[in-house]
Design an enzyme around this catalytic site. Sequence first.
Site, mmCIF file in Angstrom:
data_model
loop_
_atom_site.group_PDB
_atom_site.id
_atom_site.type_symbol
_atom_site.label_atom_id
_atom_site.label_comp_id
_atom_site.label_asym_id
_atom_site.label_seq_id
_atom_site.Cartn_x
_atom_site.Cartn_y
_atom_site.Cartn_z
ATOM 1 N N HIS A 1 4.862 -7.318 -0.096
ATOM 2 C CA HIS A 1 4.490 -8.605 -0.685
ATOM 3 C C HIS A 1 5.109 -8.771 -2.072
ATOM 4 O O HIS A 1 5.639 -7.826 -2.649
ATOM 5 C CB HIS A 1 2.964 -8.715 -0.758
ATOM 6 C CG HIS A 1 2.303 -8.790 0.585
ATOM 7 N ND1 HIS A 1 1.651 -9.917 1.043
ATOM 8 C CD2 HIS A 1 2.199 -7.877 1.588
ATOM 9 C CE1 HIS A 1 1.178 -9.690 2.254
ATOM 10 N NE2 HIS A 1 1.491 -8.451 2.604
ATOM 11 N N ASP B 1 0.866 -1.176 0.000
ATOM 12 C CA ASP B 1 0.000 0.000 0.000
ATOM 13 C C ASP B 1 0.905 1.230 0.000
ATOM 14 O O ASP B 1 1.915 1.264 0.711
ATOM 15 C CB ASP B 1 -0.857 0.050 1.269
ATOM 16 C CG ASP B 1 -1.984 -0.966 1.270
ATOM 17 O OD1 ASP B 1 -2.036 -1.822 0.370
ATOM 18 O OD2 ASP B 1 -2.814 -0.910 2.205
ATOM 19 N N SER C 1 8.796 3.464 4.784
ATOM 20 C CA SER C 1 9.888 3.561 3.834
ATOM 21 C C SER C 1 9.415 3.346 2.407
ATOM 22 O O SER C 1 8.306 3.723 2.050
ATOM 23 C CB SER C 1 10.991 2.588 4.187
ATOM 24 O OG SER C 1 12.196 3.022 3.591
#
Length: 284
Positions: free
Chosen positions: A144, A88, A242
């Site tokens: 992911h 995200d 980050s």
Amino acid sequence: MNLFTTIQQFVPQQKISKAAGRLAASRHPMVKRAFIRSFAKAYDISLEDYERQSLNAYESFNDFFTRELKDDARAIDTTAQGIVSPADGLISQLGQIQDHKLLQAKGRHYDIGQLLANNEDGNYFADGSFATVYLAPSNYHRVHMPFAGTLIKTRYVPGTLFSVNTTTAANVPDLFARNERLVCLFDTEYGKAAVVLVGAMIVAGIETVATGKIARTNDIQEADHDMKLEKGDELGRFYLGSTAIVVLPKAAKADWQDNIMANTAVQMGQLLGLANNISIEETE
């Protein structure tokens, strides 16, 4: 260079991040409660998409910050040969690698070999493509897999800990190739590919499913792996926010979606583009 960026050059980045890490890991009821509640309020964080929906359910601020999604909170796009967002966040930049250079911000580029801390890998990815996803403090902070592949190597690269927000990216040369980072290299159906986890100011650590939490050192750390991961599988997580950079080879012939550009908000599993790959044998 603006004042915010200038200040970052003079503060003790490593000491600040180390101190923040100790506080974030604290399980003392008063410490964790104060940090979690203040952070959730400051960034207007809703737990609707998360497995644990009470602030009291988290054992530490780190536990809260790396909170897990509900199983059905994100759909992993199943388009054939699709490359999906690893996290995200906000697309910082994406495009093609030209003359070994990736676009950092308008008017600023950096070298792919420097990012990967390996000139041979840099040469391999010349003329490939990339997508940079910035994870803001309010975002889900697990990273992911944007594609299916076998993790073959991780490379920890020590470095600075500048913030990685858009302001700093526009003002600090070679930002992503200077900051602390963990390079993850994969074998895929279209050759070698990479996901680079870039550290930042106050980031208390980087962790992957293969390495556990990385111990900071002054030297590059390399490790070989043989771990098969499917698209959408968890690769790692940040302890505070980050950036994740997806790097694809020329052979992938990546074609990014027309509606995906700089400053586009994305969710983990969302389709970013297609790898119109040719077979590895044809590239040799």
